[in-house]
Design an enzyme around this catalytic site. Sequence first.
Site, PDB file in Angstrom:
ATOM      1  N   LYS A 278      -6.923 -13.965  29.210  1.00  0.00           N
ATOM      2  CA  LYS A 278      -6.114 -12.758  29.439  1.00  0.00           C
ATOM      3  C   LYS A 278      -6.348 -11.865  28.224  1.00  0.00           C
ATOM      4  CE  LYS A 278      -2.791 -10.406  29.024  1.00  0.00           C
ATOM      5  NZ  LYS A 278      -2.894  -8.987  28.601  1.00  0.00           N
TER       6      LYS A 278
ATOM      7  N   GLU B 182      -2.001 -18.254  16.814  1.00  0.00           N
ATOM      8  CA  GLU B 182      -2.492 -17.553  15.616  1.00  0.00           C
ATOM      9  C   GLU B 182      -1.742 -16.230  15.602  1.00  0.00           C
ATOM     10  OE1 GLU B 182      -4.660 -18.529  13.394  1.00  0.00           O
ATOM     11  OE2 GLU B 182      -5.599 -20.239  14.376  1.00  0.00           O
TER      12      GLU B 182
ATOM     13  N   CYS C  24      -4.845  -9.357  11.136  1.00  0.00           N
ATOM     14  CA  CYS C  24      -3.759 -10.314  10.946  1.00  0.00           C
ATOM     15  C   CYS C  24      -3.679 -10.749   9.490  1.00  0.00           C
ATOM     16  CB  CYS C  24      -3.980 -11.509  11.848  1.00  0.00           C
ATOM     17  SG  CYS C  24      -5.645 -12.135  11.720  1.00  0.00           S
TER      18      CYS C  24
ATOM     19  N   GLU D 231       5.198  -6.817   9.549  1.00  0.00           N
ATOM     20  CA  GLU D 231       3.778  -6.566   9.715  1.00  0.00           C
ATOM     21  C   GLU D 231       3.587  -5.169  10.297  1.00  0.00           C
ATOM     22  OE1 GLU D 231       1.714  -8.776  12.814  1.00  0.00           O
ATOM     23  OE2 GLU D 231       0.055  -9.048  11.415  1.00  0.00           O
TER      24      GLU D 231
HETATM   25  P1  NAP Z   1       0.604  -8.915  21.072  1.00  0.00           P
HETATM   26  O1  NAP Z   1       1.343  -7.732  21.518  1.00  0.00           O
HETATM   27  O2  NAP Z   1       1.357 -10.115  20.668  1.00  0.00           O
HETATM   28  O3  NAP Z   1      -0.404  -9.260  22.253  1.00  0.00           O
HETATM   29  C1  NAP Z   1      -1.302 -10.329  22.186  1.00  0.00           C
HETATM   30  C2  NAP Z   1      -1.622 -10.780  23.585  1.00  0.00           C
HETATM   31  O4  NAP Z   1      -0.443 -11.284  24.201  1.00  0.00           O
HETATM   32  C3  NAP Z   1      -2.137  -9.671  24.479  1.00  0.00           C
HETATM   33  O5  NAP Z   1      -3.106 -10.196  25.367  1.00  0.00           O
HETATM   34  C4  NAP Z   1      -0.880  -9.264  25.221  1.00  0.00           C
HETATM   35  O6  NAP Z   1      -1.121  -8.637  26.448  1.00  0.00           O
HETATM   36  C5  NAP Z   1      -0.186 -10.586  25.411  1.00  0.00           C
HETATM   37  N1  NAP Z   1       1.247 -10.423  25.610  1.00  0.00           N
HETATM   38  C6  NAP Z   1       2.046  -9.411  25.178  1.00  0.00           C
HETATM   39  N2  NAP Z   1       3.320  -9.602  25.594  1.00  0.00           N
HETATM   40  C7  NAP Z   1       3.335 -10.762  26.294  1.00  0.00           C
HETATM   41  C8  NAP Z   1       4.352 -11.484  26.988  1.00  0.00           C
HETATM   42  N3  NAP Z   1       5.615 -11.047  27.046  1.00  0.00           N
HETATM   43  N4  NAP Z   1       3.998 -12.634  27.594  1.00  0.00           N
HETATM   44  C9  NAP Z   1       2.713 -13.072  27.563  1.00  0.00           C
HETATM   45  N5  NAP Z   1       1.718 -12.432  26.953  1.00  0.00           N
HETATM   46  C10 NAP Z   1       2.015 -11.284  26.316  1.00  0.00           C
HETATM   47  O7  NAP Z   1      -0.358  -8.605  19.874  1.00  0.00           O
HETATM   48  P2  NAP Z   1      -1.401  -7.425  19.751  1.00  0.00           P
HETATM   49  O8  NAP Z   1      -0.621  -6.182  19.492  1.00  0.00           O
HETATM   50  O9  NAP Z   1      -2.359  -7.432  20.866  1.00  0.00           O
HETATM   51  O10 NAP Z   1      -2.198  -7.860  18.428  1.00  0.00           O
HETATM   52  C11 NAP Z   1      -1.671  -7.680  17.179  1.00  0.00           C
HETATM   53  C12 NAP Z   1      -1.062  -8.960  16.647  1.00  0.00           C
HETATM   54  O11 NAP Z   1      -2.023 -10.018  16.673  1.00  0.00           O
HETATM   55  C13 NAP Z   1      -0.636  -8.853  15.223  1.00  0.00           C
HETATM   56  O12 NAP Z   1       0.620  -9.425  15.050  1.00  0.00           O
HETATM   57  C14 NAP Z   1      -1.688  -9.655  14.477  1.00  0.00           C
HETATM   58  O13 NAP Z   1      -1.272 -10.163  13.266  1.00  0.00           O
HETATM   59  C15 NAP Z   1      -2.012 -10.701  15.446  1.00  0.00           C
HETATM   60  N6  NAP Z   1      -3.335 -11.289  15.176  1.00  0.00           N
HETATM   61  C16 NAP Z   1      -3.390 -12.528  14.635  1.00  0.00           C
HETATM   62  C17 NAP Z   1      -4.613 -13.115  14.354  1.00  0.00           C
HETATM   63  C18 NAP Z   1      -4.690 -14.481  13.761  1.00  0.00           C
HETATM   64  O14 NAP Z   1      -5.731 -15.110  13.855  1.00  0.00           O
HETATM   65  N7  NAP Z   1      -3.653 -14.982  13.159  1.00  0.00           N
HETATM   66  C19 NAP Z   1      -5.783 -12.439  14.645  1.00  0.00           C
HETATM   67  C20 NAP Z   1      -5.688 -11.164  15.193  1.00  0.00           C
HETATM   68  C21 NAP Z   1      -4.438 -10.620  15.466  1.00  0.00           C
HETATM   69  P3  NAP Z   1      -0.912  -7.042  26.580  1.00  0.00           P
HETATM   70  O15 NAP Z   1      -1.807  -6.436  25.571  1.00  0.00           O
HETATM   71  O16 NAP Z   1      -1.345  -6.754  27.950  1.00  0.00           O
HETATM   72  O17 NAP Z   1       0.506  -6.743  26.333  1.00  0.00           O
END
Ligand code: NAP
Length: 499
Positions: free
Chosen positions: A191, A267, A302, A401
């Site tokens: 996804k 992650e 991240c 963050e």
């Molecule tokens: P996000 O909003 O948490 O979304 C991540 C994924 O989860 C997307 O595919 C998103 O789909 C899905 N998602 C969102 N809401 C959901 C729900 N209620 N139920 C199930 N799935 C859901 O994060 P993002 O804005 O895409 O990415 C930024 C975040 O990723 C930051 O916090 C960053 O630190 C973290 N990150 C961490 C790492 C690591 O390795 N630690 C690496 C990269 C990024 P949709 O986009 O369709 O909502």
Amino acid sequence: MGTVTPHTSWHDRAARLRPCADALIDGELVESRSGRRFAKSSPVDGRFLASVAEGDAPDVDAAVSAARRAFEAGVWASTAPRDRRRAMLDWARAIVARREELALLVTLEVGKPIRDALSEVDYTAEVIEFYAEAIDKTYGEIAPSGQDALPLVTREPMGVVGLVIPWNFPLSMAAWKLGPALATGNSAVVKPAEQSPLSALELARLALESDIPPGVLNVVPGFGETAGAALGRHLDVDKVSFTGSSAVGKLFLSYAGESNMKAVSLECGGKSPNIVLADAPDLEAAAAAAAAAVCLNSGQMCNAGSRLLVERSIRDDFAALVAEEMKGWQPGDPLDIETRMGAVVDEIQLGRILDFIAAGVEEGAELRLGGGRALRETGGSYVEPALLTNVDNAMTIACEEIFGPVLATIDVDDPAHAVRVANDSRYGLAAAVWTRDLTRAHRVARALRAGTVYVNCYDTSDINVTFGGYGESGIGVDKSLHAMEKYTRFKTTWIDLQR
Ligand code: NAP
Ligand code: MG
């Protein structure tokens, strides 16, 4: 790896792009079951990119069924390891061969500079290659239980894994999961983030062209609250591996509890401290790294070094050096090969970043540099890098963050104080310390609660080391051979040799 074709006009190529935007289920490109689609536009200049199939629970069902059928049929899981290795190496080669198209998709989807997107594609191929090579070089164990038994400890694939991917590094984050998940024989349902479905689809199409059988790798574009949640709650998914925010990571733990107790790896986010002590070996290099640590990818990392902890005796000189470096990260056209910092992913993210900067000033921090919206005339989403000084670790900008090019500078008295401030966070993804004293470096590195500690560098890495977080930064690790453990389960087979 690959090179850029000379005289490529990225703008011309972007104008001709017709990306695939259907769901990829059981080897076929298909409409969503509901027929609904959503518009994907580019943060580069607001242009419309594609109308994307909007997957929901029925599409996730279809993808999980296809993945299960492929797994049970053994078309991938039961093939000879060397054949899986060859197929995945072919896939890595196909990624390199399509390097420029993939990079263009990434730049248009998420707004990162084309040169960074090209590096991301190369790295993605390298990650797939690393896990492909590992397939026929990882062994099981025989436990030392004496002459009367032959106890085998082996690892088996989990079955069907759900991979939920963020948009900030849409290809390499997918590869960190697909590499080990497929190498160990699982079938996967991806996804992608709603902001970056197109590059994920192209990556998966290349896998299909490389003898990875239909059904082994499925992609369901759609929204988190619908398609993502359906995957998290699915009764026939054995494992979910998620990268994204901590808030959504926690939801996946709940989904597992509400459904089938599937394994969950997370992650998540970070608020990583970059500690610069007065005896740093090279303050210019430290300043350049501090700026890059929060400006690369427009700070949407991240492991961004978003808290800069500076020993008080050098605070003014060092702030001046960092400000100078950050001036070199002004946003520019992502389709220009010289651009270092591009757009942020969308208007929502841009608004969040500007709100955080305003909150920092409101709470008493000093805005030393930048922080305004930029390049509005392009129709895209751009922000100037922002340097804030006099930050207290309790302020919003030091706790939350931001996911933007915003650096919060905090003064510290000595190494012990630096460690206390660094560890005073609910996150623990990465940290860094700059010092020329080897003993101090080791002691500080040991004391830091972070999954990765950089010494006299920032964000330097290789695929063969682990990456994961303490605290609310996550559970489990990506990268290295250890990542293969999270897509497998242990099995003991006790063979009695007495009869
Ligand atoms: P996000 O909003 O948490 O979304 C991540 C994924 O989860 C997307 O595919 C998103 O789909 C899905 N998602 C969102 N809401 C959901 C729900 N209620 N139920 C199930 N799935 C859901 O994060 P993002 O804005 O895409 O990415 C930024 C975040 O990723 C930051 O916090 C960053 O630190 C973290 N990150 C961490 C790492 C690591 O390795 N630690 C690496 C990269 C990024 P949709 O986009 O369709 O909502
Ligand atoms: Mg969302």
